[in-house]
Every structure is written in structure tokens, then in C-alpha cells.
Design a protein around this motif. Structure first.
Motif, PDB file in Angstrom:
ATOM      1  N   GLU A  20       0.840  -1.207   0.000  1.00 43.84           N
ATOM      2  CA  GLU A  20       0.000   0.000   0.000  1.00 43.84           C
ATOM      3  C   GLU A  20       0.873   1.254   0.000  1.00 43.84           C
ATOM      4  O   GLU A  20       0.609   2.200  -0.737  1.00 43.84           O
ATOM      5  CB  GLU A  20      -0.927  -0.006   1.206  1.00 43.84           C
ATOM      6  N   LYS A  21       1.935   1.233   0.804  1.00 43.55           N
ATOM      7  CA  LYS A  21       2.811   2.404   0.911  1.00 43.55           C
ATOM      8  C   LYS A  21       3.623   2.608  -0.370  1.00 43.55           C
ATOM      9  O   LYS A  21       3.650   3.695  -0.926  1.00 43.55           O
ATOM     10  CB  LYS A  21       3.733   2.257   2.111  1.00 43.55           C
ATOM     11  N   TYR A  22       4.312   1.551  -0.864  1.00 44.08           N
ATOM     12  CA  TYR A  22       5.152   1.785  -2.044  1.00 44.08           C
ATOM     13  C   TYR A  22       4.332   2.062  -3.284  1.00 44.08           C
ATOM     14  O   TYR A  22       4.723   2.850  -4.134  1.00 44.08           O
ATOM     15  CB  TYR A  22       6.219   0.703  -2.259  1.00 44.08           C
ATOM     16  N   GLN A  23       3.141   1.480  -3.384  1.00 47.03           N
ATOM     17  CA  GLN A  23       2.293   1.765  -4.540  1.00 47.03           C
ATOM     18  C   GLN A  23       1.748   3.186  -4.511  1.00 47.03           C
ATOM     19  O   GLN A  23       1.399   3.741  -5.554  1.00 47.03           O
ATOM     20  CB  GLN A  23       1.158   0.748  -4.630  1.00 47.03           C
ATOM     21  N   SER A  24       1.719   3.805  -3.344  1.00 42.81           N
ATOM     22  CA  SER A  24       1.250   5.190  -3.255  1.00 42.81           C
ATOM     23  C   SER A  24       2.209   6.148  -3.965  1.00 42.81           C
ATOM     24  O   SER A  24       1.831   7.274  -4.294  1.00 42.81           O
ATOM     25  CB  SER A  24       1.057   5.607  -1.795  1.00 42.81           C
ATOM     26  N   TYR A  25       3.423   5.718  -4.237  1.00 46.89           N
ATOM     27  CA  TYR A  25       4.405   6.548  -4.946  1.00 46.89           C
ATOM     28  C   TYR A  25       4.315   6.399  -6.465  1.00 46.89           C
ATOM     29  O   TYR A  25       4.987   7.126  -7.190  1.00 46.89           O
ATOM     30  CB  TYR A  25       5.824   6.224  -4.466  1.00 46.89           C
ATOM     31  N   TRP A  26       3.517   5.471  -6.961  1.00 42.65           N
ATOM     32  CA  TRP A  26       3.393   5.276  -8.403  1.00 42.65           C
ATOM     33  C   TRP A  26       2.517   6.359  -9.024  1.00 42.65           C
ATOM     34  O   TRP A  26       1.442   6.681  -8.511  1.00 42.65           O
ATOM     35  CB  TRP A  26       2.728   3.946  -8.717  1.00 42.65           C
ATOM     36  N   ALA A  27       2.940   6.877 -10.182  1.00 45.01           N
ATOM     37  CA  ALA A  27       2.082   7.752 -10.986  1.00 45.01           C
ATOM     38  C   ALA A  27       0.968   6.895 -11.589  1.00 45.01           C
ATOM     39  O   ALA A  27       1.138   5.679 -11.775  1.00 45.01           O
ATOM     40  CB  ALA A  27       2.900   8.409 -12.099  1.00 45.01           C
ATOM     41  N   ASP A  28      -0.154   7.495 -11.897  1.00 45.72           N
ATOM     42  CA  ASP A  28      -1.258   6.740 -12.506  1.00 45.72           C
ATOM     43  C   ASP A  28      -0.855   6.129 -13.848  1.00 45.72           C
ATOM     44  O   ASP A  28      -1.328   5.059 -14.218  1.00 45.72           O
ATOM     45  CB  ASP A  28      -2.488   7.627 -12.689  1.00 45.72           C
ATOM     46  N   ASP A  29       0.041   6.821 -14.574  1.00 47.20           N
ATOM     47  CA  ASP A  29       0.473   6.346 -15.891  1.00 47.20           C
ATOM     48  C   ASP A  29       1.885   5.747 -15.855  1.00 47.20           C
ATOM     49  O   ASP A  29       2.618   5.777 -16.845  1.00 47.20           O
ATOM     50  CB  ASP A  29       0.392   7.471 -16.919  1.00 47.20           C
ATOM     51  N   ILE A  30       2.263   5.163 -14.726  1.00 47.67           N
ATOM     52  CA  ILE A  30       3.589   4.565 -14.559  1.00 47.67           C
ATOM     53  C   ILE A  30       3.871   3.537 -15.650  1.00 47.67           C
ATOM     54  O   ILE A  30       2.958   2.848 -16.121  1.00 47.67           O
ATOM     55  CB  ILE A  30       3.733   3.926 -13.153  1.00 47.67           C
ATOM     56  N   VAL A  31       5.133   3.454 -16.050  1.00 48.74           N
ATOM     57  CA  VAL A  31       5.594   2.456 -17.019  1.00 48.74           C
ATOM     58  C   VAL A  31       6.629   1.590 -16.315  1.00 48.74           C
ATOM     59  O   VAL A  31       7.542   2.102 -15.665  1.00 48.74           O
ATOM     60  CB  VAL A  31       6.215   3.122 -18.263  1.00 48.74           C
ATOM     61  N   SER A  32       6.480   0.271 -16.438  1.00 48.78           N
ATOM     62  CA  SER A  32       7.404  -0.689 -15.842  1.00 48.78           C
ATOM     63  C   SER A  32       8.037  -1.497 -16.965  1.00 48.78           C
ATOM     64  O   SER A  32       7.338  -2.081 -17.792  1.00 48.78           O
ATOM     65  CB  SER A  32       6.656  -1.612 -14.881  1.00 48.78           C
ATOM     66  N   LEU A  33       9.384  -1.542 -16.976  1.00 51.11           N
ATOM     67  CA  LEU A  33      10.124  -2.221 -18.043  1.00 51.11           C
ATOM     68  C   LEU A  33      11.012  -3.313 -17.472  1.00 51.11           C
ATOM     69  O   LEU A  33      11.752  -3.086 -16.511  1.00 51.11           O
ATOM     70  CB  LEU A  33      10.985  -1.208 -18.804  1.00 51.11           C
TER      71      LEU A  33
END
Length: 122
Positions: A20-33
Motif C-alpha cells: 500500500e505504501k510503495y504503490q502510493s508513490y506510483w504515478a497513474d500512468d507509470i511504465v514498468s520495463l
């Protein structure tokens, strides 16, 4: 919040397995590679990244992890991860391995806009 504080808080949340905490730092349009072929090589958006994490949880037994960092430069930070895991393969068998990877995170407007992973030899 400064990039130093974002990096520190995010890395601690990952080390604590506090999704919950680390996902709160993700932008809504995050890209993961990821450096691999297939559907997980490029994941776009918060919901898709949550599904990727769910797949990992369902298909991996984590025995031990290590987290080193963060190492900050400009609008990016890196974290080194070590993992001892057992992963299920497509035939349902399990294989234990030790993995090393570095995650490089790019921050824009106070959120992680991109995460990019580099794999090492275990």
C-alpha cells in the motif's frame, strides 16, 4: 517532498513489503520495463502494474530478500535487490533460484513515472 525522501520512503516500504505504501508513490500512468520478452516486458498504468505484482505473488514463493540503496541522482534513484525465490513454471513445477536486480526509478511531479529493471547473475 524531495527526491531523496521519496527514494528513501519508497525503498523502505519495499523492504518492509508494504505494498500500500510503495504503490502510493506510483504515478497513474507509470511504465514498468523488464529485460525480457512477453507480456511483462512493458507494463503501462497503475492497474496493469498491480496485476503484474499480483501475478508475482501468486507464482513466487519468496524465501529471503535484500534491499540496498537508494542511490539518488537528479530525478532518478536506483535500488539493488537480492532475492531467494521459488518460482512456478508453465508446467506447474517449481524451481528455486537466487536473483539479483537493480531497479532504476524516474520521478516526475513527486511520483514514480517509470521503473526499469536490470538483472544480474545469481
Amino acid at each position: 517532498m524531495s527526491i531523496d525522501q521519496i527514494a528513501k520512503d519508497f525503498t523502505q516500504a519495499v523492504a518492509d513489503d508494504n505494498a500500500e505504501k510503495y504503490q502510493s508513490y506510483w504515478a497513474d500512468d507509470i511504465v514498468s520495463l523488464e529485460p525480457q520478452d512477453g507480456p511483462m516486458a512493458r507494463v503501462e498504468g497503475r492497474e496493469a502494474l498491480q496485476q503484474k505484482h499480483q501475478w508475482w505473488e501468486e507464482n513466487t514463493e519468496v524465501h529471503d530478500t535484500t534491499t540496498e540503496g537508494p542511490y539518488v541522482f537528479g530525478d532518478q534513484f536506483a535500488v539493488r535487490y537480492g532475492m531467494d525465490v521459488t518460482m512456478k513454471n508453465d508446467s506447474g513445477e517449481a524451481e528455486r533460484s537466487q536473483m539479483q536486480e537493480v531497479g532504476v526509478y524516474t520521478v516526475k511531479d513527486g511520483k514514480i513515472a517509470e521503473e526499469r529493471f536490470f538483472y544480474g547473475q545469481g
